[in-house]
Design a protein around this motif. Structure first.
Motif, PDB file in Angstrom:
ATOM      1  N   SER A  30       0.840  -1.206   0.000  1.00 55.18           N
ATOM      2  CA  SER A  30       0.000   0.000   0.000  1.00 55.18           C
ATOM      3  C   SER A  30       0.872   1.252   0.000  1.00 55.18           C
ATOM      4  O   SER A  30       0.534   2.252  -0.641  1.00 55.18           O
ATOM      5  CB  SER A  30      -0.940   0.007   1.206  1.00 55.18           C
ATOM      6  OG  SER A  30      -0.225   0.196   2.413  1.00 55.18           O
ATOM      7  N   MET A  31       1.993   1.197   0.717  1.00 47.35           N
ATOM      8  CA  MET A  31       2.897   2.349   0.770  1.00 47.35           C
ATOM      9  C   MET A  31       3.543   2.583  -0.588  1.00 47.35           C
ATOM     10  O   MET A  31       3.712   3.739  -1.017  1.00 47.35           O
ATOM     11  CB  MET A  31       3.972   2.129   1.838  1.00 47.35           C
ATOM     12  CG  MET A  31       4.754   3.386   2.186  1.00 47.35           C
ATOM     13  SD  MET A  31       3.692   4.647   2.967  1.00 47.35           S
ATOM     14  CE  MET A  31       4.881   5.965   3.215  1.00 47.35           C
ATOM     15  N   GLU A  32       3.894   1.527  -1.279  1.00 45.16           N
ATOM     16  CA  GLU A  32       4.464   1.654  -2.629  1.00 45.16           C
ATOM     17  C   GLU A  32       3.469   2.340  -3.567  1.00 45.16           C
ATOM     18  O   GLU A  32       3.833   3.227  -4.347  1.00 45.16           O
ATOM     19  CB  GLU A  32       4.834   0.270  -3.181  1.00 45.16           C
ATOM     20  CG  GLU A  32       6.006  -0.402  -2.506  1.00 45.16           C
ATOM     21  CD  GLU A  32       7.349   0.231  -2.870  1.00 45.16           C
ATOM     22  OE1 GLU A  32       7.387   1.034  -3.821  1.00 45.16           O
ATOM     23  OE2 GLU A  32       8.352  -0.087  -2.207  1.00 45.16           O
ATOM     24  N   ILE A  33       2.205   1.939  -3.472  1.00 43.27           N
ATOM     25  CA  ILE A  33       1.165   2.539  -4.315  1.00 43.27           C
ATOM     26  C   ILE A  33       0.962   4.002  -3.939  1.00 43.27           C
ATOM     27  O   ILE A  33       0.857   4.877  -4.804  1.00 43.27           O
ATOM     28  CB  ILE A  33      -0.159   1.759  -4.178  1.00 43.27           C
ATOM     29  CG1 ILE A  33       0.001   0.338  -4.742  1.00 43.27           C
ATOM     30  CG2 ILE A  33      -1.296   2.490  -4.894  1.00 43.27           C
ATOM     31  CD1 ILE A  33      -1.194  -0.562  -4.495  1.00 43.27           C
ATOM     32  N   ALA A  34       0.902   4.275  -2.634  1.00 43.39           N
ATOM     33  CA  ALA A  34       0.683   5.644  -2.166  1.00 43.39           C
ATOM     34  C   ALA A  34       1.822   6.569  -2.593  1.00 43.39           C
ATOM     35  O   ALA A  34       1.585   7.711  -3.017  1.00 43.39           O
ATOM     36  CB  ALA A  34       0.536   5.650  -0.645  1.00 43.39           C
ATOM     37  N   GLY A  36       3.742   6.188  -5.174  1.00 43.98           N
ATOM     38  CA  GLY A  36       3.608   6.392  -6.619  1.00 43.98           C
ATOM     39  C   GLY A  36       2.541   7.421  -6.946  1.00 43.98           C
ATOM     40  O   GLY A  36       2.729   8.267  -7.832  1.00 43.98           O
ATOM     41  N   LEU A  37       1.424   7.364  -6.223  1.00 42.35           N
ATOM     42  CA  LEU A  37       0.351   8.339  -6.430  1.00 42.35           C
ATOM     43  C   LEU A  37       0.816   9.745  -6.056  1.00 42.35           C
ATOM     44  O   LEU A  37       0.478  10.722  -6.730  1.00 42.35           O
ATOM     45  CB  LEU A  37      -0.873   7.958  -5.596  1.00 42.35           C
ATOM     46  CG  LEU A  37      -1.750   6.841  -6.153  1.00 42.35           C
ATOM     47  CD1 LEU A  37      -2.743   6.359  -5.096  1.00 42.35           C
ATOM     48  CD2 LEU A  37      -2.488   7.291  -7.401  1.00 42.35           C
ATOM     49  N   ALA A  62       8.825   7.172   3.424  1.00 41.25           N
ATOM     50  CA  ALA A  62       8.265   8.507   3.210  1.00 41.25           C
ATOM     51  C   ALA A  62       9.378   9.551   3.169  1.00 41.25           C
ATOM     52  O   ALA A  62       9.403  10.422   2.282  1.00 41.25           O
ATOM     53  CB  ALA A  62       7.271   8.836   4.323  1.00 41.25           C
ATOM     54  N   LYS A  63      10.319   9.458   4.105  1.00 39.55           N
ATOM     55  CA  LYS A  63      11.425  10.411   4.147  1.00 39.55           C
ATOM     56  C   LYS A  63      12.287  10.309   2.886  1.00 39.55           C
ATOM     57  O   LYS A  63      12.710  11.332   2.321  1.00 39.55           O
ATOM     58  CB  LYS A  63      12.272  10.169   5.392  1.00 39.55           C
ATOM     59  CG  LYS A  63      11.599  10.609   6.685  1.00 39.55           C
ATOM     60  CD  LYS A  63      12.533  10.414   7.876  1.00 39.55           C
ATOM     61  CE  LYS A  63      11.906  10.948   9.151  1.00 39.55           C
ATOM     62  NZ  LYS A  63      12.789  10.750  10.338  1.00 39.55           N
ATOM     63  N   LYS A  64      12.564   9.106   2.456  1.00 42.25           N
ATOM     64  CA  LYS A  64      13.397   8.888   1.275  1.00 42.25           C
ATOM     65  C   LYS A  64      12.783   9.517   0.039  1.00 42.25           C
ATOM     66  O   LYS A  64      13.497  10.006  -0.856  1.00 42.25           O
ATOM     67  CB  LYS A  64      13.596   7.382   1.063  1.00 42.25           C
ATOM     68  CG  LYS A  64      14.485   7.042  -0.127  1.00 42.25           C
ATOM     69  CD  LYS A  64      14.622   5.532  -0.265  1.00 42.25           C
ATOM     70  CE  LYS A  64      15.467   5.186  -1.491  1.00 42.25           C
ATOM     71  NZ  LYS A  64      15.616   3.708  -1.644  1.00 42.25           N
ATOM     72  N   ASN A  65      11.454   9.530  -0.029  1.00 37.32           N
ATOM     73  CA  ASN A  65      10.746  10.061  -1.198  1.00 37.32           C
ATOM     74  C   ASN A  65      10.292  11.509  -1.003  1.00 37.32           C
ATOM     75  O   ASN A  65       9.579  12.043  -1.865  1.00 37.32           O
ATOM     76  CB  ASN A  65       9.542   9.178  -1.515  1.00 37.32           C
ATOM     77  CG  ASN A  65       9.947   7.840  -2.113  1.00 37.32           C
ATOM     78  OD1 ASN A  65      10.082   7.708  -3.329  1.00 37.32           O
ATOM     79  ND2 ASN A  65      10.153   6.838  -1.260  1.00 37.32           N
TER      80      ASN A  65
END
Length: 292
Positions: A30-34, A36-37, A62-65
């Protein structure tokens, strides 16, 4: 106003359901999808309603992105509704709920406690489903990408054993542990499975339901946002989201004479009685048309 309108793509926000047993990779997927969105929509904010502290392990991603990560930890259904409304009011467009199964359980347990009961009866289910609708309405209609995660539960069918002639329960599949109709609400429903291999653990995603019909029945190992690109390409992301009309209801059929069959029937009976009374008073009851 005419109800005949030319069809346009009105789903601008992804409504996704993900379910599976423990360790199947629901939260990470779910985090991967979020993430990406967040990149596609250029809205680097993700809100997480956490019932089992899985959000703690998503902070580094989250921090990395470069994404702001908002988290509320709790298991209250009432708090979930308040959280979703706050997200919408604050302009946060990507929300993860993990796990919806706990929130359904809280609603049921809270109801039993308030009624001082140990078990739910048939009338109770109607009340609970009506209350749960407050969530499903937001899930479907809100201008937010919502990923609803849930625990998996086994489903069973009853059949007769040919040797003994007795009824037996046989496992027939799996479903999300939540209110019965909720599993049908997502536009994309994913079942996660934990696969152990010699090389290590694989998180396998099965596409159980895809309303875009671009990925139905397919499976993917260790899915990322790009895995579901055909589904997201089908949506009108960035456009206007048209939900289901909640204002117009059938209840008015029961209290408006123009709509209600019962009221029309009653009005007709009153009118006939009034005519008959007028004929009686005018000494015309039973006379022929020529006589009157």
């Amino acid at each position: 106003m005419s109800m005949l309108k030319e069809a346009t793509m009105g789903t601008a926000y992804a409504k996704i359901g993900i379910f599976g047993f423990a360790g199947s990779g629901k939260t990470r997927s779910s985090m991967e999808i979020a993430l990406g969105l967040a990149k596609v929509t250029k809205k680097p904010e993700i809100a997480f309603f956490d019932t089992e502290k899985g959000s703690d392990f998503m902070i580094p991603f989250a921090k990395k992105n470069g994404v702001k990560f908002f988290v509320h930890k709790g298991k209250s259904f009432r708090d979930l509704l308040a959280y979703l409304k706050e997200c919408q009011a604050s302009g946060v467009e990507i929300v993860i709920i993990d796990s919806i199964s706990h929130l359904w359980r809280d609603l049921c347990d809270s109801y039993l406690k308030s009624k001082n009961k140990k078990y739910l009866s048939m009338p109770d289910w109607g009340i609970l489903k009506g209350q749960w609708k407050d969530f499903t309405d937001i899930f479907i209609n809100s201008p937010m990408h919502i990923l609803m995660l849930g625990r998996a539960g086994d489903t069973y069918d009853t059949s007769t054993n040919e040797d003994t002639g007795k009824l037996e329960s046989i496992k027939s599949g799996t479903k999300m542990k939540v209110e019965g109709e909720t599993g049908f609400e997502p536009d994309l429903l994913i079942e996660m499975e934990r696969i152990e291999t010699k090389e290590g653990i694989i998180n396998r995603a099965w596409i159980v339901k895809d309303r875009s019909d671009t990925m139905n029945g397919k499976c993917f190992d260790n899915p990322k946002f790009i895995t579901f690109k055909p589904f997201f390409d089908f949506l009108n992301i960035g456009g206007v989201h048209t939900g289901i009309n909640q204002e117009s209801g059938t209840a008015q059929m029961f209290d408006r004479p123009d709509w209600s069959y019962e009221d029309r029937k009653k009005r007709k009976e009153i009118a006939i009685e009034s005519i008959q009374e007028a004929l009686t008073l005018g000494d015309m009851e039973g006379r022929s048309a020529d006589a009157t």
